[in-house]
Design a protein around this motif. Structure first.
Motif, PDB file in Angstrom:
ATOM      1  N   LEU A  20       0.821  -1.214   0.000  1.00 49.08           N
ATOM      2  CA  LEU A  20       0.000   0.000   0.000  1.00 49.08           C
ATOM      3  C   LEU A  20       0.857   1.267   0.000  1.00 49.08           C
ATOM      4  O   LEU A  20       0.334   2.373  -0.034  1.00 49.08           O
ATOM      5  N   GLY A  21       2.183   1.082   0.076  1.00 47.78           N
ATOM      6  CA  GLY A  21       3.079   2.236   0.098  1.00 47.78           C
ATOM      7  C   GLY A  21       3.243   2.828   1.486  1.00 47.78           C
ATOM      8  O   GLY A  21       3.619   3.988   1.631  1.00 47.78           O
ATOM      9  N   ILE A  22       2.983   2.026   2.491  1.00 45.51           N
ATOM     10  CA  ILE A  22       3.058   2.488   3.877  1.00 45.51           C
ATOM     11  C   ILE A  22       4.246   1.817   4.558  1.00 45.51           C
ATOM     12  O   ILE A  22       4.475   0.624   4.393  1.00 45.51           O
ATOM     13  N   GLU A  23       4.983   2.599   5.327  1.00 50.85           N
ATOM     14  CA  GLU A  23       6.107   2.080   6.107  1.00 50.85           C
ATOM     15  C   GLU A  23       5.576   1.405   7.373  1.00 50.85           C
ATOM     16  O   GLU A  23       4.836   2.036   8.138  1.00 50.85           O
ATOM     17  N   PRO A  24       5.936   0.153   7.631  1.00 50.98           N
ATOM     18  CA  PRO A  24       5.493  -0.507   8.868  1.00 50.98           C
ATOM     19  C   PRO A  24       5.865   0.273  10.132  1.00 50.98           C
ATOM     20  O   PRO A  24       5.084   0.303  11.087  1.00 50.98           O
TER      21      PRO A  24
END
Length: 165
Positions: free
Chosen positions: A18-22
């Motif tokens: 989703l293009g999100i950094e964990p």
């Protein structure tokens, strides 16, 4: 009820797709629950992984590194506890004591929160998921979330003894 198109909070691969950094998700969860508890005085009483999802913040654009800001979605709002000012203050003081491994303050604030004179060590262990020896360890990383089987066994032993007493 509403359908939410989002990734499960534990699905790191889906979150990254989703293009999100964990790490951003981790920070967001911590901030959301801290604000809910310490600022607004509410505790979500069922905050397990199946009740949390993440998706890109609807207004967020892709940044120059190809990443987006996360939005936390909390599910199952059937059980909340409202905290009064004194409880919020004592709970905040307890966490400060836990972070600084301040034994006297851990005991004092645990007792104020109802853990009792004899159960403060157990209460601190349950909150941190650490054996007492780690809770009061003054090293910087004493609350780091890298537990091992020995730590878990020690904590489980203390819980079993306390529950059967």
């Amino acid at each position: 009820m509403e359908f939410m198109d989002a990734a499960e909070i534990t699905d790191v691969s889906a979150i990254q797709r989703l293009g999100i950094e964990p790490n951003d998700v981790s920070k967001l969860v911590s901030q959301a629950f801290a604000e809910m508890t310490f600022k607004h005085g509410f505790v979500h009483c069922d905050p397990h992984a199946a009740n949390m999802m993440v998706r890109p913040l609807p207004s967020s654009k892709w940044n120059c590194f190809g990443k987006r800001k996360p939005q936390l979605i909390l599910l199952d709002h059937g059980l909340y506890k409202e905290l009064d000012f004194e409880t919020k203050t004592n709970y905040a003081a307890l966490w400060k004591a836990l972070i600084f491994a301040d034994v006297n303050s851990i005991k004092e604030n645990s007792v104020k929160l109802g853990a009792g004179e004899d159960l403060y060590a157990l209460f601190a262990g349950v909150l941190t998921m650490r054996p007492w020896s780690r809770v009061i360890d003054p090293s910087v990383d004493h609350l780091v979330l890298e537990g091992n089987d020995g730590n878990r066994s020690e904590l489980q032993g203390v819980l079993i003894i306390s529950i059967s007493s």
